[in-house]
Design a protein around this motif. Sequence first.
Motif, PDB file in Angstrom:
ATOM      1  N   MET A  49      46.503  44.824  89.036  1.00  0.00           N
ATOM      2  CA  MET A  49      45.337  44.095  88.939  1.00  0.00           C
ATOM      3  C   MET A  49      44.892  43.237  90.079  1.00  0.00           C
ATOM      4  O   MET A  49      43.901  43.110  90.744  1.00  0.00           O
ATOM      5  N   ASP A  50      46.127  42.603  90.588  1.00  0.00           N
ATOM      6  CA  ASP A  50      45.883  41.591  91.825  1.00  0.00           C
ATOM      7  C   ASP A  50      45.644  42.653  93.103  1.00  0.00           C
ATOM      8  O   ASP A  50      44.692  42.180  93.925  1.00  0.00           O
ATOM      9  N   GLN A  51      46.373  43.623  93.105  1.00  0.00           N
ATOM     10  CA  GLN A  51      45.755  44.614  94.370  1.00  0.00           C
ATOM     11  C   GLN A  51      44.505  45.186  94.333  1.00  0.00           C
ATOM     12  O   GLN A  51      43.811  45.083  95.462  1.00  0.00           O
ATOM     13  N   LEU A  52      43.982  45.452  93.136  1.00  0.00           N
ATOM     14  CA  LEU A  52      42.860  45.931  92.962  1.00  0.00           C
ATOM     15  C   LEU A  52      41.888  44.789  93.218  1.00  0.00           C
ATOM     16  O   LEU A  52      40.707  44.969  94.071  1.00  0.00           O
ATOM     17  N   ALA A  53      41.945  43.359  92.861  1.00  0.00           N
ATOM     18  CA  ALA A  53      41.505  42.439  93.122  1.00  0.00           C
ATOM     19  C   ALA A  53      41.166  42.474  94.870  1.00  0.00           C
ATOM     20  O   ALA A  53      40.081  41.773  95.458  1.00  0.00           O
ATOM     21  N   GLU A  54      42.370  42.273  95.546  1.00  0.00           N
ATOM     22  CA  GLU A  54      42.608  42.299  97.084  1.00  0.00           C
ATOM     23  C   GLU A  54      41.321  43.082  97.583  1.00  0.00           C
ATOM     24  O   GLU A  54      40.709  42.966  98.522  1.00  0.00           O
ATOM     25  N   ALA A  59      36.353  44.662 100.469  1.00  0.00           N
ATOM     26  CA  ALA A  59      35.088  45.524 100.554  1.00  0.00           C
ATOM     27  C   ALA A  59      33.924  44.793 100.456  1.00  0.00           C
ATOM     28  O   ALA A  59      33.022  44.909 101.018  1.00  0.00           O
ATOM     29  N   ASP A  60      33.977  43.595  99.695  1.00  0.00           N
ATOM     30  CA  ASP A  60      32.819  42.658  99.840  1.00  0.00           C
ATOM     31  C   ASP A  60      32.559  41.799 101.058  1.00  0.00           C
ATOM     32  O   ASP A  60      31.599  41.640 101.548  1.00  0.00           O
ATOM     33  N   GLU A  61      33.758  41.500 101.750  1.00  0.00           N
ATOM     34  CA  GLU A  61      33.638  41.005 103.135  1.00  0.00           C
ATOM     35  C   GLU A  61      33.028  41.776 104.132  1.00  0.00           C
ATOM     36  O   GLU A  61      32.687  41.229 105.063  1.00  0.00           O
TER      37      GLU A  61
END
Length: 62
Positions: A49-54, A59-61
């Motif tokens: 989940m941490d990797q997914l959040a990263e 992608a947002d940046e």
Amino acid sequence: MGFGSYDESEQQNQDVNTDEDGSEGVSVHENEHEGEVTFETDAATDELMDQLAEIKDDADEE
């Protein structure tokens, strides 16, 4: 000839062989497969989940 110019005589009498009855069409059901995909990982759910959040943050940046 300039950019985008063409010889109009090349554009005449173009025969297009179309298959009106559809007998030569592509069958989308020709290679249907049923089954399942499984994989094992040593990573804990929290790590994944941490990797997914990263990944989402990166992608947002962009």
